[in-house]
Design a protein around this motif. Sequence first.
Motif, PDB file in Angstrom:
ATOM      1  N   UNK A 212      10.165   3.278 -10.387  1.00  0.00           N
ATOM      2  CA  UNK A 212       8.733   2.626  -9.725  1.00  0.00           C
ATOM      3  C   UNK A 212       8.563   3.414  -8.382  1.00  0.00           C
ATOM      4  N   UNK A 213       6.969   3.793  -8.515  1.00  0.00           N
ATOM      5  CA  UNK A 213       6.215   5.118  -7.332  1.00  0.00           C
ATOM      6  C   UNK A 213       5.075   3.933  -7.893  1.00  0.00           C
ATOM      7  N   UNK A 214       4.169   3.702  -6.411  1.00  0.00           N
ATOM      8  CA  UNK A 214       2.730   2.853  -6.916  1.00  0.00           C
ATOM      9  C   UNK A 214       2.932   3.503  -5.299  1.00  0.00           C
ATOM     10  N   UNK A 215       0.988   3.454  -5.472  1.00  0.00           N
ATOM     11  CA  UNK A 215      -0.098   3.321  -4.247  1.00  0.00           C
ATOM     12  C   UNK A 215      -0.970   2.852  -4.485  1.00  0.00           C
ATOM     13  N   UNK A 216      -1.323   1.791  -2.697  1.00  0.00           N
ATOM     14  CA  UNK A 216      -2.778   1.092  -3.262  1.00  0.00           C
ATOM     15  C   UNK A 216      -3.641   2.345  -2.235  1.00  0.00           C
ATOM     16  N   UNK A 217      -4.990   1.937  -3.011  1.00  0.00           N
ATOM     17  CA  UNK A 217      -6.528   2.041  -2.293  1.00  0.00           C
ATOM     18  C   UNK A 217      -6.624   3.519  -3.113  1.00  0.00           C
ATOM     19  N   UNK A 218      -5.886   4.163  -3.989  1.00  0.00           N
ATOM     20  CA  UNK A 218      -6.168   5.385  -4.536  1.00  0.00           C
ATOM     21  C   UNK A 218      -7.657   5.792  -4.139  1.00  0.00           C
ATOM     22  N   UNK A 219      -9.113   4.899  -4.801  1.00  0.00           N
ATOM     23  CA  UNK A 219      -9.889   5.091  -4.595  1.00  0.00           C
ATOM     24  C   UNK A 219     -10.750   4.118  -3.651  1.00  0.00           C
ATOM     25  N   UNK A 220     -11.960   5.172  -3.250  1.00  0.00           N
ATOM     26  CA  UNK A 220     -12.797   4.117  -2.347  1.00  0.00           C
ATOM     27  C   UNK A 220     -14.230   3.724  -3.051  1.00  0.00           C
ATOM     28  N   UNK A 221     -14.487   3.595  -4.297  1.00  0.00           N
ATOM     29  CA  UNK A 221     -15.317   2.799  -4.593  1.00  0.00           C
ATOM     30  C   UNK A 221     -15.493   1.616  -5.328  1.00  0.00           C
ATOM     31  N   UNK A 222     -13.791   1.003  -5.389  1.00  0.00           N
ATOM     32  CA  UNK A 222     -13.799  -0.612  -5.984  1.00  0.00           C
ATOM     33  C   UNK A 222     -13.667  -0.876  -4.818  1.00  0.00           C
ATOM     34  N   UNK A 223     -13.400  -2.146  -4.413  1.00  0.00           N
ATOM     35  CA  UNK A 223     -12.855  -2.998  -3.824  1.00  0.00           C
ATOM     36  C   UNK A 223     -11.438  -3.022  -3.663  1.00  0.00           C
ATOM     37  N   UNK A 224     -10.781  -2.789  -4.681  1.00  0.00           N
ATOM     38  CA  UNK A 224      -9.180  -2.213  -4.526  1.00  0.00           C
ATOM     39  C   UNK A 224      -8.375  -1.745  -6.149  1.00  0.00           C
ATOM     40  N   UNK A 225      -7.650  -0.908  -5.061  1.00  0.00           N
ATOM     41  CA  UNK A 225      -7.410   0.147  -6.554  1.00  0.00           C
ATOM     42  C   UNK A 225      -5.887   0.520  -6.455  1.00  0.00           C
ATOM     43  N   UNK A 226      -5.451   0.735  -7.641  1.00  0.00           N
ATOM     44  CA  UNK A 226      -3.649   0.902  -7.121  1.00  0.00           C
ATOM     45  C   UNK A 226      -3.589   2.505  -8.683  1.00  0.00           C
ATOM     46  N   UNK A 227      -2.301   2.431  -7.901  1.00  0.00           N
ATOM     47  CA  UNK A 227      -1.685   3.725  -8.776  1.00  0.00           C
ATOM     48  C   UNK A 227      -0.047   2.839  -9.127  1.00  0.00           C
ATOM     49  N   UNK A 228      -0.188   2.922 -10.250  1.00  0.00           N
ATOM     50  CA  UNK A 228       1.308   2.853 -10.328  1.00  0.00           C
ATOM     51  C   UNK A 228       2.004   3.893 -11.759  1.00  0.00           C
TER      52      UNK A 228
END
Lengths: 309, 230
Positions: free
Chosen positions: B25-41
């Motif tokens: 499992x690899x993940x990252x938070x805050x990938x994008x700036x426009x949404x209030x919250x974003x994540x990639x997993x």
Amino acid sequence: MAGVLLSRTEKVFIIDGVKDEYRSDGRSTIDYRPMELETNVVSHASGSARLRLANTDILVGIKTEIDVPKPDKPALGKIDFFVDCSANATPEFEGRGGEQLANSISNMMQRAYQSPQAFDLKQLCIFEGKQCWKLYVDILILECGGNLCDAVSLAVKAALFNTKIPFVKAALMDGGNIDLQLSDDPYDSKLLDVGSAPLLVTLCKIGNKCVVDPTAEEEKCSSVSLIVGVTGNRKYYSDDDTEELPAFQPKCSAISMHGPGSITTTTLRNAINQGIIAAVCLDEALGKTVVRERRDIEKFKRHSYGFLK
Amino acid sequence: MPGPDLLSSQGLRLDGRRPNELRRIRCKLGVFTQPDGSAYLEQGNTKVLAAVYGPHQASKSKRSETVVVNCQYSMATFSTGERKNRPRGDRKSQEMSLHLRQALTAAIKTELYPRSQIDIYIEVLQADGGAYCASVNAATLALVDAGVPLRAYVCACTASMAWQDGDPAPLLDVGHVEEAAGGVVLTVASLPSTGSIALMEMSHRLHSDYFESVLSRAMQGCRDIEVNIT
């Protein structure tokens, strides 16, 4: 691009600046903002690329399928563009909300790639009149920060450059049907000749001048924009420098206008010339990047980041 | 019921994992700036993007005393082995959207935002088994990134059943090849810190004697994932 509020004085500042060829971020009228490009990001696809230009984020995946050529063009393959505006970009795209924008972009791409001087569909032919490759170019818009057409065309060209098509090992004729045996070795594949594929350049008319790659503030000051599709130079995309190529002449493969305003013929002529100059610079930069990336992949030098960067 | 051979004689699975191991499992938070919250997993080769907008004012018809959780699940047309014609709107995506909503509503403190709405958008970039689980995990991370108050983290995991020398050996975190082999797939979305189950779904048949062991394996997987992503 909604949500940008500009006062009248700010607009005057931008318009007067463009008149004297000054932009508020210090770029010239044919300069783009910095971009990030990575190819080979989706392993399920034959070719893929991800491009980030300011806040615009595009992911392109290319899938190949075997299809029957059209009866009136038996020696040509097929290419199909599909744009999907993900709701991740803005909640307005939820459900079928992004369909109109998606259709306008995919139609523009289809038109720009239609000319045989832009993209040679003969290279997708397997058996004349019987079988050909069909390329599905699927474009996913993940974040929308303006200047979508330019970003999409760059990402598509990079993804096509990255696309591998398996060789046909054997073909069996059984009555009228052809049964193909494809090579299943991933290294036993051919690459596409995409050097001449077009790039789209959006020119935003501000006052009597045009700028490329407008920021959200500059877009607010403009009423009409012009999109020019310009074919690329194969020289920048070939690996060996010794190959003799005919002298290059950039050609317009599509032009369209967007927005409620109008444009005079002189401005139009200047804008098209400016677009061609910008496209040639952009094409050279893209060519250098993708060729370097391919060499790195071949030497296993590259570390894949994807979205984790 | 001797199922297909999912375990080798050395007790390893088709992709080299042991029965109780998760994929990487690899993940990252805050990938994008426009949404209030974003994540990639990424869970193995399954790759998912999640974006959260809100809480914002709900449209008039939707207003209620608790927050409305609006989910949309879509799969990129190039995400699967065979090309998909539509990214969303088909029955499978609609069902996935409903299941996501159920699991996430259980985790969000819905009573805090009356007459509001939270939009959660999931985009599957690459599907290699367990797309629903990866979506739930990514959505949890995106909600954390957006700062939405949660009762507990919600994590999802799948489990399947295999046999080794006649003994039952439940498999954790089923990949696409194991899914396609036709064994049972049990999907559990749970709140590991409270030990409760928010959603459970099972396909194919499984003898009730073994249900308990498969379920506990899946719950263990959810706990492992929570440790991994926090």
